[in-house]
Design an enzyme around this catalytic site. Structure first.
Site, PDB file in Angstrom:
ATOM      1  N   SER A   1     125.432 124.875 146.485  1.00 36.52           N
ATOM      2  CA  SER A   1     125.808 124.085 145.306  1.00 36.52           C
ATOM      3  C   SER A   1     124.927 124.400 144.093  1.00 36.52           C
ATOM      4  O   SER A   1     123.708 124.544 144.209  1.00 36.52           O
ATOM      5  CB  SER A   1     125.670 122.594 145.638  1.00 36.52           C
ATOM      6  OG  SER A   1     125.962 121.831 144.503  1.00 36.52           O
TER       7      SER A   1
ATOM      8  N   LYS B   1     129.283 123.052 142.276  1.00 35.89           N
ATOM      9  CA  LYS B   1     128.226 122.333 141.565  1.00 35.89           C
ATOM     10  C   LYS B   1     128.450 120.832 141.790  1.00 35.89           C
ATOM     11  O   LYS B   1     129.593 120.400 141.964  1.00 35.89           O
ATOM     12  CB  LYS B   1     128.344 122.678 140.060  1.00 35.89           C
ATOM     13  CG  LYS B   1     127.451 121.872 139.139  1.00 35.89           C
ATOM     14  CD  LYS B   1     126.010 122.340 139.207  1.00 35.89           C
ATOM     15  CE  LYS B   1     125.056 121.383 138.500  1.00 35.89           C
ATOM     16  NZ  LYS B   1     123.667 121.538 138.959  1.00 35.89           N
TER      17      LYS B   1
ATOM     18  N   ASN C   1     114.244 124.527 139.015  1.00 35.06           N
ATOM     19  CA  ASN C   1     115.310 124.080 138.127  1.00 35.06           C
ATOM     20  C   ASN C   1     115.244 122.574 138.012  1.00 35.06           C
ATOM     21  O   ASN C   1     114.867 121.868 138.942  1.00 35.06           O
ATOM     22  CB  ASN C   1     116.683 124.567 138.621  1.00 35.06           C
ATOM     23  CG  ASN C   1     117.366 123.558 139.527  1.00 35.06           C
ATOM     24  OD1 ASN C   1     117.977 122.593 139.048  1.00 35.06           O
ATOM     25  ND2 ASN C   1     117.241 123.755 140.835  1.00 35.06           N
TER      26      ASN C   1
ATOM     27  N   ILE D   1     118.098 121.015 136.292  1.00 34.02           N
ATOM     28  CA  ILE D   1     119.369 121.011 135.544  1.00 34.02           C
ATOM     29  C   ILE D   1     119.837 119.572 135.313  1.00 34.02           C
ATOM     30  O   ILE D   1     120.308 119.233 134.230  1.00 34.02           O
ATOM     31  CB  ILE D   1     120.463 121.819 136.303  1.00 34.02           C
ATOM     32  CG1 ILE D   1     119.980 123.241 136.624  1.00 34.02           C
ATOM     33  CG2 ILE D   1     121.773 121.823 135.529  1.00 34.02           C
ATOM     34  CD1 ILE D   1     119.828 124.178 135.470  1.00 34.02           C
ATOM     35  N   GLY D   2     119.711 118.742 136.336  1.00 29.99           N
ATOM     36  CA  GLY D   2     120.073 117.317 136.160  1.00 29.99           C
ATOM     37  C   GLY D   2     121.565 117.060 136.161  1.00 29.99           C
ATOM     38  O   GLY D   2     122.063 116.266 135.366  1.00 29.99           O
TER      39      GLY D   2
ATOM     40  N   CYS E   1     118.840 115.303 145.228  1.00 35.57           N
ATOM     41  CA  CYS E   1     118.480 115.995 143.988  1.00 35.57           C
ATOM     42  C   CYS E   1     117.188 115.420 143.431  1.00 35.57           C
ATOM     43  O   CYS E   1     117.081 114.212 143.222  1.00 35.57           O
ATOM     44  CB  CYS E   1     119.584 115.864 142.952  1.00 35.57           C
ATOM     45  SG  CYS E   1     119.157 116.693 141.414  1.00 35.57           S
TER      46      CYS E   1
ATOM     47  N   GLY F   1     114.470 129.446 146.378  1.00 32.70           N
ATOM     48  CA  GLY F   1     114.272 130.891 146.467  1.00 32.70           C
ATOM     49  C   GLY F   1     113.411 131.279 147.663  1.00 32.70           C
ATOM     50  O   GLY F   1     112.983 130.421 148.449  1.00 32.70           O
TER      51      GLY F   1
HETATM   52  C1  LIG Z   1     119.977 126.347 139.380  1.00 29.33           C
HETATM   53  C2  LIG Z   1     120.211 125.510 140.602  1.00 29.33           C
HETATM   54  C3  LIG Z   1     121.094 124.433 140.544  1.00 29.33           C
HETATM   55  C4  LIG Z   1     121.315 123.638 141.664  1.00 29.33           C
HETATM   56  N1  LIG Z   1     122.197 122.602 141.579  1.00 29.33           N
HETATM   57  C5  LIG Z   1     122.446 121.840 142.677  1.00 29.33           C
HETATM   58  C6  LIG Z   1     123.407 120.793 142.616  1.00 29.33           C
HETATM   59  O1  LIG Z   1     124.057 120.551 141.595  1.00 29.33           O
HETATM   60  N2  LIG Z   1     123.592 120.040 143.740  1.00 29.33           N
HETATM   61  C7  LIG Z   1     122.912 120.284 144.916  1.00 29.33           C
HETATM   62  O2  LIG Z   1     123.120 119.585 145.915  1.00 29.33           O
HETATM   63  N3  LIG Z   1     122.018 121.311 145.006  1.00 29.33           N
HETATM   64  C8  LIG Z   1     121.774 122.080 143.926  1.00 29.33           C
HETATM   65  N4  LIG Z   1     120.873 123.119 144.015  1.00 29.33           N
HETATM   66  C9  LIG Z   1     120.175 123.378 145.299  1.00 29.33           C
HETATM   67  C10 LIG Z   1     120.828 124.531 146.073  1.00 29.33           C
HETATM   68  O3  LIG Z   1     122.161 124.246 146.395  1.00 29.33           O
HETATM   69  C11 LIG Z   1     120.029 124.872 147.372  1.00 29.33           C
HETATM   70  O4  LIG Z   1     120.144 123.796 148.276  1.00 29.33           O
HETATM   71  C12 LIG Z   1     118.560 125.141 147.121  1.00 29.33           C
HETATM   72  O5  LIG Z   1     118.370 125.832 145.901  1.00 29.33           O
HETATM   73  C13 LIG Z   1     117.913 125.956 148.253  1.00 29.33           C
HETATM   74  O6  LIG Z   1     118.561 127.199 148.454  1.00 29.33           O
HETATM   75  P1  LIG Z   1     118.121 128.580 147.712  1.00 29.33           P
HETATM   76  O7  LIG Z   1     116.638 128.719 147.912  1.00 29.33           O
HETATM   77  O8  LIG Z   1     118.925 129.640 148.396  1.00 29.33           O
HETATM   78  O9  LIG Z   1     118.474 128.425 146.279  1.00 29.33           O
HETATM   79  C14 LIG Z   1     120.631 123.931 142.901  1.00 29.33           C
HETATM   80  C15 LIG Z   1     119.757 125.019 142.956  1.00 29.33           C
HETATM   81  C16 LIG Z   1     119.535 125.811 141.835  1.00 29.33           C
HETATM   82  C17 LIG Z   1     118.589 126.963 141.937  1.00 29.33           C
END
Ligand SMILES: Cc1cc2nc3c(=O)[nH]c(=O)nc-3n(C[C@H](O)[C@H](O)[C@H](O)COP(=O)(O)O)c2cc1C
Length: 306
Positions: free
Chosen positions: A20, A44, A68, A70-71, A129, A217
């Protein structure tokens, strides 16, 4: 090579999702990757009303990761139904809508409106979040509250799958996972980001306007693998509930680590910003691994940690 998996009653072509918030509503990265080559797609976060999100700067890069804040910037429920659902309807990948809100009623209202939409396989309940003042993680740190919101939303999902997305920023993630399952969650998604801060030493101020953000990441991957394994052993395995694992997945090796730890499927997030299309490569890499290790069914790998 068949790497299809069953996930909470849904047959997925393969165990790879996008996470997401990192692929918008599907059309944003369409020029870079074939979403239909994936098993699933998570939107999202959607809220009842459109949200602009937090003030900028709201992202900053870190060593092996990013923050991030973003909110929940998103188009809101009405525009999602009118403009985004028609895009998602065309996907063969299973579509999960990530739902967020400031109140329990907001979550329920969004899900009630979407529950009858044929394009949607299920919902990912965002109670994790770290970047909003009301809602988000504040719903996801108390077991009783997690059970309450999960059971309220469960009544609204109808036949669709309800997945609960957990925060790693708690004392015992298994307690929260148990509450989500007891509340009626069909699947667990973990982990969301870790609350973190980057400081500008000249200004002696946080770089992000929100002061803190969520770390994601490769930097978080070993912690995420550990937490998936913990929740698998302590909750998911016995309750028969699948885990969607995420946190720093960038390669097929990363994805396979999560699966061996106990994830039935994986979600790729931050890596999409570095190498859009890597999720499709991960699908191919998992196929190669299964062929090389004579694995006939991904199920054999899930939770196979020695
Ligand atoms: C830019 C950004 C926006 C994100 N927005 C959301 C979101 O709207 N809702 C949510 O549940 N997780 C959100 N996440 C979390 C990701 O879905 C994921 O669970 C988290 O980043 C860990 O995985 P990754 O390390 O592969 O990014 C966001 C992550 C990033 C980097």
């Amino acid at each position: 090579m068949d790497i299809s998996v069953e996930f909470a009653g849904i047959r997925l072509a393969n165990p790879v999702f996008t996470a997401s918030g990192t692929c918008g509503y599907g059309d944003e990265l369409a020029g870079f990757m074939d979403i239909n080559a994936l098993g699933g797609f998570v939107t999202k976060s959607i809220t009842l009303k459109p949200r602009k999100g937090n003030a900028t700067p709201r992202i900053v890069e870190t060593d092996s990761g990013m923050l991030n804040a973003i909110g929940w910037a998103n188009v809101g429920l009405d525009a999602f139904v009118e403009e985004k659902l028609p895009i998602l309807e065309k996907f063969s990948a299973a579509v999960f809508v990530n739902v967020a809100g400031e109140t329990l009623d907001e979550y329920v209202t969004v899900v009630e409106r979407l529950a009858s939409e044929g394009a949607i396989a299920g919902f990912e309940l965002n109670v994790s979040c770290p970047n909003v003042v009301r809602g988000g993680i504040s719903f996801g740190t108390e077991p009783a509250q997690v059970a309450e919101i999960t059971s309220a939303v469960k009544k609204a999902v109808g036949e669709k799958v309800l997945m609960v997305k957990l925060s790693p920023c708690v004392t015992d993630i298994s307690e929260i996972a148990r509450a989500a399952v007891d509340g009626g969650g069909d699947a667990l998604s973990l982990v969301n980001t870790f609350t973190a801060m980057v400081i500008d030493i000249e200004k002696r101020e946080p770089v992000l306007a929100n002061r803190t953000g969520g770390l994601s990441g490769p930097a978080i991957k070993p912690i995420a693998v550990y937490l998936v394994n913990k929740v698998y052993n302590e909750v998911a395995k016995n309750k028969g509930v699948p885990i969607l694992g995420s946190g720093g997945i960038r390669t097929a090796t990363d994805a396979i680590e999560f699966i061996i730890a106990g994830a039935s499927a994986v979600a790729v997030g931050t890596a999409n910003f570095i190498e859009p299309g890597c999720a499709v490569k991960i699908v191919e890499g998992i196929k190669k691994y299964c062929a090389a290790h004579n694995i006939k069914d991904i199920k054999e790998l899930v939770g196979s940690l020695g």
